[in-house]
Design a protein around this motif. Structure first.
Motif, PDB file in Angstrom:
ATOM      1  N   LEU A 182      10.784  10.958 -99.857  1.00 44.75           N
ATOM      2  CA  LEU A 182      11.561  11.499-100.975  1.00 44.75           C
ATOM      3  C   LEU A 182      10.654  12.080-102.065  1.00 44.75           C
ATOM      4  CD1 LEU A 182      14.840  10.181-102.434  1.00 44.75           C
ATOM      5  CD2 LEU A 182      13.056  10.933-103.967  1.00 44.75           C
ATOM      6  N   VAL A 183       9.526  11.379-102.358  1.00 46.26           N
ATOM      7  CA  VAL A 183       8.696  11.852-103.473  1.00 46.26           C
ATOM      8  C   VAL A 183       8.110  13.239-103.192  1.00 46.26           C
ATOM      9  CG1 VAL A 183       8.097   9.644-104.537  1.00 46.26           C
ATOM     10  CG2 VAL A 183       6.781  10.475-102.590  1.00 46.26           C
ATOM     11  N   GLU A 184       7.998  13.581-101.893  1.00 46.48           N
ATOM     12  CA  GLU A 184       7.484  14.927-101.579  1.00 46.48           C
ATOM     13  C   GLU A 184       8.584  15.981-101.683  1.00 46.48           C
ATOM     14  OE1 GLU A 184       4.212  13.096 -98.461  1.00 46.48           O
ATOM     15  OE2 GLU A 184       5.575  14.674 -97.755  1.00 46.48           O
ATOM     16  N   ALA A 185       9.818  15.569-101.398  1.00 48.37           N
ATOM     17  CA  ALA A 185      10.943  16.528-101.434  1.00 48.37           C
ATOM     18  C   ALA A 185      11.463  16.706-102.860  1.00 48.37           C
ATOM     19  CB  ALA A 185      12.052  16.020-100.530  1.00 48.37           C
ATOM     20  N   ALA A 186      11.180  15.733-103.728  1.00 46.56           N
ATOM     21  CA  ALA A 186      11.712  15.800-105.102  1.00 46.56           C
ATOM     22  C   ALA A 186      10.942  16.850-105.892  1.00 46.56           C
ATOM     23  CB  ALA A 186      11.570  14.437-105.776  1.00 46.56           C
TER      24      ALA A 186
END
Ligand code: SAH
Length: 247
Positions: A182-186
């Motif tokens: 998620l932290v990469e897609a956010a």
């Protein structure tokens, strides 16, 4: 760190009032709010409370009357404007009472701007008590120092939500079948997180969601989280990566 302002004391009770506040306005409370101030906190006339209205921000109120069933206050100083809320929506398939209450309370504390119940094929909960959920959001906002309430939308079917998806909003689809961390897609900007029901998404739902150009399938790690855990974890990750937890 700026020194914590000595005035007003941060320990003052905070209360949401659903009417526009202004200097000199008189606020009359009855029911639960009056009971809380007069009987639980046993406040007397002259006592101060913080009031916010989800419109103009937060004000200092002073009790002029503290009856068992009715409390009146006069509005004084404007303490701060309504804060900007990170533009994050949480779309969640309604889950059992108790857990959904917890989910709404945590999503409020964590800073979501809008909560959208989404009906999916495996959603088991039929009727939603939006009044009860709104009360949980209000209580959480009073506790966590928000002056802006999260918006609680009417339930919508998944197909409809996808059909009407706003052009510029990223959809982080928490897919138990896997996706990017998620932290990469956010990324900063309008975003939404979609969490499925206890039974997960069906194959054709997964396909329909992934077909949306704005959809980003995201993983929340190798373990299967309960929907309420997944909601709290994903909002936290987004707030840290793209929201207002970055100091
Ligand atoms: N019954 C399903 C799991 C549903 S969990 C199964 O056993 O596969 C409820 C929801 O939480 C899921 O639909 C998904 O949106 C989210 N979720 C739970 N664990 C996750 C994970 N590890 N990665 C991404 N999303 C997850």
């Amino acid at each position: 760190m700026p020194a914590t302002p000595a005035w007003p004391p941060s320990s003052l009770p905070r209360l949401f009032v659903d009417e526009p506040l202004a200097q000199g306005a008189v606020v009359t409370l009855d029911g639960g709010a009056a009971n809380y101030l007069a009987n639980v906190l046993r406040l007397q006339p002259g006592a101060q409370v913080k009031l916010f209205d989800d419109r103009t921000g937060e004000w200092l109120g002073k009790l002029t009357e503290a009856g068992r069933k009715k409390v009146t206050m006069i509005v004084g100083a404007h303490l701060r404007p309504r804060e900007p809320v990170p533009d994050l929506w949480l779309l969640f398939a309604p889950i059992k009472r108790g857990r959904i209450d917890w989910l709404v309370e945590k999503a409020t504390e964590l800073g979501a701007a809008r909560l959208v119940p989404v009906t999916t094929q495996r959603t088991v909960v039929e009727r939603l008590n939006l009044e009860r959920l709104r009360a949980h959001a209000v209580e959480a906002a009073e506790q966590c120092d928000r002056t802006a309430l999260p918006e609680l939308a009417e339930p919508v079917k998944l197909e409809r939500a996808l059909k009407d998806w706003p052009q510029g909003r990223a959809l982080l689809f928490a897919d138990e079948a896997g996706g990017a961390p998620l932290v990469e897609a956010a990324a900063p900007g309008p975003a939404a997180i979609l969490i499925g029901p206890e039974g997960g998404f069906t194959a054709n739902e997964r396909e329909a969601i992934r077909a949306l150009p704005q959809a980003r399938p995201v993983s929340l790690g190798p373990r299967i989280l309960r929907a309420d855990t997944a909601a709290a974890a994903s909002i936290s990750l987004w707030m840290a990566a793209a929201g207002d937890w970055r100091g």
